[in-house]
Scaffold this active site. Structure first.
Site, mmCIF file in Angstrom:
data_model
loop_
_atom_site.group_PDB
_atom_site.id
_atom_site.type_symbol
_atom_site.label_atom_id
_atom_site.label_comp_id
_atom_site.label_asym_id
_atom_site.label_seq_id
_atom_site.Cartn_x
_atom_site.Cartn_y
_atom_site.Cartn_z
ATOM 1 N N ASN A 62 0.876 -1.167 0.000
ATOM 2 C CA ASN A 62 0.000 0.000 0.000
ATOM 3 C C ASN A 62 0.915 1.219 0.000
ATOM 4 O O ASN A 62 1.749 1.365 0.902
ATOM 5 C CB ASN A 62 -0.873 -0.016 1.259
ATOM 6 C CG ASN A 62 -1.893 1.093 1.272
ATOM 7 O OD1 ASN A 62 -1.692 2.170 0.699
ATOM 8 N ND2 ASN A 62 -3.008 0.840 1.923
ATOM 9 N N TYR A 154 -8.721 15.025 -6.439
ATOM 10 C CA TYR A 154 -7.934 14.356 -7.482
ATOM 11 C C TYR A 154 -7.096 15.370 -8.267
ATOM 12 O O TYR A 154 -5.901 15.164 -8.514
ATOM 13 C CB TYR A 154 -8.898 13.606 -8.410
ATOM 14 C CG TYR A 154 -8.259 12.764 -9.484
ATOM 15 C CD1 TYR A 154 -7.788 11.480 -9.206
ATOM 16 C CD2 TYR A 154 -8.161 13.226 -10.798
ATOM 17 C CE1 TYR A 154 -7.226 10.695 -10.203
ATOM 18 C CE2 TYR A 154 -7.604 12.451 -11.796
ATOM 19 C CZ TYR A 154 -7.143 11.181 -11.499
ATOM 20 O OH TYR A 154 -6.590 10.413 -12.490
ATOM 21 N N LYS A 158 -3.015 15.587 -8.860
ATOM 22 C CA LYS A 158 -2.410 15.431 -10.187
ATOM 23 C C LYS A 158 -1.611 16.678 -10.591
ATOM 24 O O LYS A 158 -0.632 16.582 -11.315
ATOM 25 C CB LYS A 158 -3.487 15.062 -11.225
ATOM 26 C CG LYS A 158 -4.152 13.705 -10.954
ATOM 27 C CD LYS A 158 -3.140 12.562 -10.877
ATOM 28 C CE LYS A 158 -3.746 11.205 -10.645
ATOM 29 N NZ LYS A 158 -2.756 10.133 -10.485
HETATM 30 P P1 NAD Z 1 -7.008 1.331 -12.083
HETATM 31 O O1 NAD Z 1 -8.037 1.546 -11.021
HETATM 32 O O2 NAD Z 1 -7.288 0.364 -13.169
HETATM 33 O O3 NAD Z 1 -5.619 0.934 -11.409
HETATM 34 C C1 NAD Z 1 -5.141 1.574 -10.272
HETATM 35 C C2 NAD Z 1 -4.411 0.536 -9.432
HETATM 36 O O4 NAD Z 1 -3.865 1.213 -8.290
HETATM 37 C C3 NAD Z 1 -5.357 -0.570 -8.887
HETATM 38 O O5 NAD Z 1 -4.820 -1.847 -9.167
HETATM 39 C C4 NAD Z 1 -5.418 -0.292 -7.404
HETATM 40 O O6 NAD Z 1 -5.563 -1.448 -6.604
HETATM 41 C C5 NAD Z 1 -4.048 0.364 -7.172
HETATM 42 N N1 NAD Z 1 -4.029 1.140 -5.948
HETATM 43 C C6 NAD Z 1 -5.006 1.963 -5.485
HETATM 44 N N2 NAD Z 1 -4.657 2.444 -4.284
HETATM 45 C C7 NAD Z 1 -3.434 1.907 -3.983
HETATM 46 C C8 NAD Z 1 -2.575 2.017 -2.868
HETATM 47 N N3 NAD Z 1 -2.901 2.752 -1.810
HETATM 48 N N4 NAD Z 1 -1.390 1.340 -2.904
HETATM 49 C C9 NAD Z 1 -1.069 0.561 -3.965
HETATM 50 N N5 NAD Z 1 -1.872 0.410 -5.042
HETATM 51 C C10 NAD Z 1 -3.040 1.080 -5.037
HETATM 52 O O7 NAD Z 1 -6.705 2.788 -12.663
HETATM 53 P P2 NAD Z 1 -5.909 3.302 -13.965
HETATM 54 O O8 NAD Z 1 -6.889 3.979 -14.811
HETATM 55 O O9 NAD Z 1 -5.048 2.233 -14.518
HETATM 56 O O10 NAD Z 1 -5.024 4.454 -13.296
HETATM 57 C C11 NAD Z 1 -3.633 4.380 -13.118
HETATM 58 C C12 NAD Z 1 -3.122 5.792 -12.883
HETATM 59 O O11 NAD Z 1 -3.380 6.590 -14.034
HETATM 60 C C13 NAD Z 1 -3.803 6.512 -11.714
HETATM 61 O O12 NAD Z 1 -2.867 7.277 -11.011
HETATM 62 C C14 NAD Z 1 -4.814 7.409 -12.407
HETATM 63 O O13 NAD Z 1 -5.132 8.537 -11.628
HETATM 64 C C15 NAD Z 1 -4.051 7.764 -13.664
HETATM 65 N N6 NAD Z 1 -4.909 8.205 -14.771
HETATM 66 C C16 NAD Z 1 -5.909 7.421 -15.262
HETATM 67 C C17 NAD Z 1 -6.716 7.899 -16.294
HETATM 68 C C18 NAD Z 1 -7.844 7.092 -16.884
HETATM 69 O O14 NAD Z 1 -8.638 7.670 -17.630
HETATM 70 N N7 NAD Z 1 -7.953 5.801 -16.620
HETATM 71 C C19 NAD Z 1 -6.475 9.172 -16.814
HETATM 72 C C20 NAD Z 1 -5.446 9.935 -16.298
HETATM 73 C C21 NAD Z 1 -4.673 9.448 -15.272
#
Ligand code: NAD
Length: 246
Positions: A62, A154, A158
């Site tokens: 975590n 959020y 970011k």
């Molecule tokens: P996702 O929910 O598919 O994956 C996120 C992962 O982070 C999950 O496996 C979750 O278990 C893990 N996680 C959450 N809290 C945690 C913690 N405290 N410790 C360890 N692991 C933890 O999301 P995603 O879309 O793949 O996002 C990945 C990153 O990209 C994030 O930082 C998100 O903000 C960023 N992002 C996503 C998007 C989008 O549209 N999907 C756009 C811009 C930025």
């Protein structure tokens, strides 16, 4: 094989962009430390990566827990003697407009998305300084450049992780360490699951390419930035939005 034998930590690597990045990195020859909240999910990804011929090791970490991060770093250094790349990918959303946002929603998102990035970078920075090399990549977002309705917490995180890389670029550049952020637009991953289909359709309509990104399209950018091909990119926030912001 742009990342051959590089030791890379990817947080939140059991899902979405993190998982796609782990897959890409092993294809590029990296040894990937897959870390996420569920050991079952981590183990499944590690097995898949190994079946595909990659090198990977899993950790239940975590990113809000400094002791768990430290244990992973100690174990990785004992196994491989170095840490070359950190991808601070783990992230959560807990959306509400400012008037309705609870302190708990605010604090939880700050703890994971901002403090978690600080915790992980802090845990590897001494090792990278000793090595005289390293790459730190932070998951920002288009929301970290322009803000977004319902995302006070959020958006702050970011924007914050862009501030981190600009600061680390200045502090660590002369020590051989590069730090950059990636700002995706909308990416088809489980993080968007809570969004109604109507909202997703509206988001896609705003993108000149009329579609969301696949997680692999973000993973490709992480792989480039982690590699020596990006040797003069430092302190940058790279937008990967399909033209959403034009
Ligand atoms: P996702 O929910 O598919 O994956 C996120 C992962 O982070 C999950 O496996 C979750 O278990 C893990 N996680 C959450 N809290 C945690 C913690 N405290 N410790 C360890 N692991 C933890 O999301 P995603 O879309 O793949 O996002 C990945 C990153 O990209 C994030 O930082 C998100 O903000 C960023 N992002 C996503 C998007 C989008 O549209 N999907 C756009 C811009 C930025």
């Amino acid at each position: 094989m742009r990342l051959k034998d590089k030791v890379a930590i990817i947080t939140g690597a059991a899902s979405g962009i993190g998982k796609a990045t782990a897959e890409k990195f092993v294809r590029e020859g990296a040894i990937v430390a897959v870390c996420d909240l569920s050991i079952e999910a981590v183990s499944t990804v590690v097995e898949e990566l190994k079946l595909a011929g990659g090198q990977a090791v899993g950790y239940r970490v975590n990113v809000t827990d400094k002791a768990e991060i430290a244990a992973m770093v100690t174990d990785l250094k004992a196994r491989y003697g170095r840490i070359d790349i950190l991808v601070n990918n783990a992230g959560i959303v807990m959306d509400a407009q400012l008037a309705k946002m609870s302190d708990d929603q605010f604090d939880k998102v700050i703890d994971v998305n901002l403090k978690g990035v600080y915790n992980c970078a802090k845990a590897v920075v001494d090792t990278m300084i000793e090595q005289g090399s390293g790459v730190i990549l932070n998951a920002s977002s288009v929301v970290g450049v322009y803000g977004n309705f319902g995302q006070t917490n959020y958006a702050a995180t970011k924007f914050g992780v862009i501030g981190f890389v600009k600061t680390w670029a200045k502090e660590l550049g002369k020590k051989g360490i590069r730090a950059n952020a990636v700002c995706p637009g909308f990416v088809a991953t489980p993080i968007l699951q809570a969004m109604p289909e109507k909202v997703i359709q509206a988001m896609e309509d705003k993108v000149p390419m009329k579609r969301m990104a696949a997680p692999e399209e973000i993973a490709n950018v992480y792989a480039f930035l982690a590699s020596d091909e990006a040797s003069y990119i430092n302190g940058a926030a790279i937008e990967v939005t399909g033209g959403l912001t034009l």
